[in-house]
Enzyme design. Sequence first.
Site, PDB file in Angstrom:
ATOM      1  N   GLY A  51       0.837  -1.192   0.000  1.00  0.00           N
ATOM      2  CA  GLY A  51       0.000   0.000   0.000  1.00  0.00           C
ATOM      3  C   GLY A  51       0.870   1.238   0.000  1.00  0.00           C
ATOM      4  O   GLY A  51       0.658   2.162   0.781  1.00  0.00           O
ATOM      5  N   SER A  53       1.559   3.745  -2.173  1.00  0.00           N
ATOM      6  CA  SER A  53       1.413   4.891  -3.074  1.00  0.00           C
ATOM      7  C   SER A  53       0.554   6.021  -2.533  1.00  0.00           C
ATOM      8  O   SER A  53       0.458   7.071  -3.175  1.00  0.00           O
ATOM      9  CB  SER A  53       0.820   4.413  -4.403  1.00  0.00           C
ATOM     10  OG  SER A  53      -0.473   3.843  -4.202  1.00  0.00           O
ATOM     11  N   GLY A  55      -1.510   7.982   1.164  1.00  0.00           N
ATOM     12  CA  GLY A  55      -1.760   8.080   2.591  1.00  0.00           C
ATOM     13  C   GLY A  55      -0.580   7.675   3.458  1.00  0.00           C
ATOM     14  O   GLY A  55       0.565   8.047   3.206  1.00  0.00           O
ATOM     15  N   GLU A  78      -2.443   0.906  -8.964  1.00  0.00           N
ATOM     16  CA  GLU A  78      -2.705   2.200  -9.572  1.00  0.00           C
ATOM     17  C   GLU A  78      -3.005   2.056 -11.064  1.00  0.00           C
ATOM     18  O   GLU A  78      -2.657   1.055 -11.690  1.00  0.00           O
ATOM     19  CB  GLU A  78      -1.509   3.143  -9.365  1.00  0.00           C
ATOM     20  CG  GLU A  78      -1.197   3.443  -7.913  1.00  0.00           C
ATOM     21  CD  GLU A  78      -2.282   4.217  -7.180  1.00  0.00           C
ATOM     22  OE1 GLU A  78      -3.174   4.781  -7.857  1.00  0.00           O
ATOM     23  OE2 GLU A  78      -2.263   4.246  -5.938  1.00  0.00           O
ATOM     24  N   ALA A 114      -2.588  -6.539  -4.252  1.00  0.00           N
ATOM     25  CA  ALA A 114      -1.823  -7.078  -3.124  1.00  0.00           C
ATOM     26  C   ALA A 114      -2.509  -8.271  -2.476  1.00  0.00           C
ATOM     27  O   ALA A 114      -1.855  -9.069  -1.789  1.00  0.00           O
ATOM     28  CB  ALA A 114      -1.597  -5.988  -2.065  1.00  0.00           C
ATOM     29  N   TYR A 231      -6.070   2.928  12.987  1.00  0.00           N
ATOM     30  CA  TYR A 231      -6.576   4.205  13.488  1.00  0.00           C
ATOM     31  C   TYR A 231      -7.653   3.916  14.526  1.00  0.00           C
ATOM     32  O   TYR A 231      -8.412   2.955  14.396  1.00  0.00           O
ATOM     33  CB  TYR A 231      -7.151   5.046  12.335  1.00  0.00           C
ATOM     34  CG  TYR A 231      -7.658   6.415  12.731  1.00  0.00           C
ATOM     35  CD1 TYR A 231      -6.790   7.392  13.205  1.00  0.00           C
ATOM     36  CD2 TYR A 231      -9.012   6.736  12.623  1.00  0.00           C
ATOM     37  CE1 TYR A 231      -7.249   8.651  13.567  1.00  0.00           C
ATOM     38  CE2 TYR A 231      -9.480   7.988  12.975  1.00  0.00           C
ATOM     39  CZ  TYR A 231      -8.591   8.945  13.454  1.00  0.00           C
ATOM     40  OH  TYR A 231      -9.054  10.195  13.818  1.00  0.00           O
ATOM     41  N   TYR A 241     -16.817   4.843  13.050  1.00  0.00           N
ATOM     42  CA  TYR A 241     -15.481   4.304  12.816  1.00  0.00           C
ATOM     43  C   TYR A 241     -15.157   3.174  13.791  1.00  0.00           C
ATOM     44  O   TYR A 241     -15.343   2.007  13.487  1.00  0.00           O
ATOM     45  CB  TYR A 241     -14.413   5.406  12.867  1.00  0.00           C
ATOM     46  CG  TYR A 241     -13.142   4.944  12.184  1.00  0.00           C
ATOM     47  CD1 TYR A 241     -12.948   5.167  10.833  1.00  0.00           C
ATOM     48  CD2 TYR A 241     -12.168   4.232  12.882  1.00  0.00           C
ATOM     49  CE1 TYR A 241     -11.819   4.691  10.182  1.00  0.00           C
ATOM     50  CE2 TYR A 241     -11.046   3.757  12.244  1.00  0.00           C
ATOM     51  CZ  TYR A 241     -10.862   3.994  10.896  1.00  0.00           C
ATOM     52  OH  TYR A 241      -9.748   3.513  10.275  1.00  0.00           O
ATOM     53  N   LYS A 250     -10.621  -3.317  12.305  1.00  0.00           N
ATOM     54  CA  LYS A 250      -9.415  -2.900  13.021  1.00  0.00           C
ATOM     55  C   LYS A 250      -9.180  -3.777  14.257  1.00  0.00           C
ATOM     56  O   LYS A 250      -8.036  -4.093  14.598  1.00  0.00           O
ATOM     57  CB  LYS A 250      -9.515  -1.429  13.426  1.00  0.00           C
ATOM     58  CG  LYS A 250      -9.599  -0.458  12.255  1.00  0.00           C
ATOM     59  CD  LYS A 250      -8.414  -0.585  11.320  1.00  0.00           C
ATOM     60  CE  LYS A 250      -8.468   0.444  10.198  1.00  0.00           C
ATOM     61  NZ  LYS A 250      -7.374   0.273   9.222  1.00  0.00           N
ATOM     62  N   VAL A 281      -5.798  13.970   6.357  1.00  0.00           N
ATOM     63  CA  VAL A 281      -6.661  13.999   5.179  1.00  0.00           C
ATOM     64  C   VAL A 281      -6.110  12.994   4.174  1.00  0.00           C
ATOM     65  O   VAL A 281      -5.005  13.155   3.666  1.00  0.00           O
ATOM     66  CB  VAL A 281      -6.710  15.409   4.558  1.00  0.00           C
ATOM     67  CG1 VAL A 281      -7.592  15.412   3.311  1.00  0.00           C
ATOM     68  CG2 VAL A 281      -7.223  16.419   5.573  1.00  0.00           C
TER      69      VAL A 281
END
Length: 402
Positions: A51, A53, A55, A78, A114, A231, A241, A250, A281
């Site tokens: 992962g 690419s 954030g 991508e 992935a 998170y 969340y 999570k 963001v």
Amino acid sequence: MSERVIAPKSRGFLFLDSHPGGCRRLVDEMWRAVPALHATGGEGPVALVIGSSAGYGLAATIAGLARVGIRGIGVCFEKGPARRTATAGWYRTAATARLAQQHGRDMVFVNGDAFSDAVKEQVADLIVERFGGHLDHLVYSVAAPRRTDPDTGSVYASVLKPVGSPYTTKTLVFDESGAPEIKEVTTAPAEGDDVEQTVAVMGGADWERWITFLADRSLLADGFTTAALSYIGSPLTAAIYRQGTIGAAKAHLESTARTLDARLGATLGGRAVTSVNAAAVTQSSTAIPGIALYVGLLRGVLGDAMVAPVGQLVDLWDQLTGLRPLDLDGEGRVRLDAWELDPAVQDAVAERWSAATSHTITGLADLGWFSDEVRRLYGFSVPGVDYTAPVEVDVPWPTPAT
């Protein structure tokens, strides 16, 4: 060659095109924000970032390269240029590869799913052929809408829903003229197998599969460490969340970490942890009801005291590589979110949240910063870029130096 002027066109927080020059400069900015390279006493550790690419995964890649001199492999999914530009992650990966090469870091990027065993095979072969057959670190940072189970062929889809009852919250939107509005939105609760499907996509199953896949090929070095990025967030967003479908995923990720930690400790003297990062963001976070408002208010409270993702990942790499000891909470998690969840900060954000209306929001949240951050995800609003000038959009996927 295919040069053209790229103008920002969006539907809400989703932009239709990306700006390659802005993406490149943004990656340059992130690299420069990393503290000076810590000498590794030879070649840097071999790392795999899944992962890589966007954030926090992009931050992990850049921080690892610039701070501890990792070499290794980044995996992402991508889309290249066609009728529209390439995705922003395509351009960011090309820019990251260019900087890695300039600084003498051997970093290879694999573009593919992935979750698939085909990509795992490709990565395993690269570890053998290019990096001596051993891997020191793996960072897992995958946010995806769906996953195909390689064993069964079943396709699972993740959803953003509360559990148990509908969730009504304030949310931040911008009208066609760009004026901010605070609206109320209600999200229906999870039903059927929504929770199980979301856990299957966003939980720890694929992370564990990666570790098992590489371990079965004897590719994990003694002392191997792995971290999955996670998170927790504020009580203001908990219902959608941490207590919602994503929260269940999570929790599964954290349970997987404990299982892997015991296994790696017994076999390799290694460690597995989840890293609880703080708010930012990202393309993923802007899709969650209420998160845009929350992050804008958080920035209004903290200003420049907010720690950018690349700064947080510098901290994580320092811990993973032993520059300082792992700093774990009572559940075995690395916590990089203390500044966000400080009670005084959360009280200030909650007060502003209660007061937020379409009329008051500009005085409560840093909307200029938030809007720029959203645009920067696609390479816009990056200082120093001439957006009136044509730019080459046919940027090739990076190929490794021989």
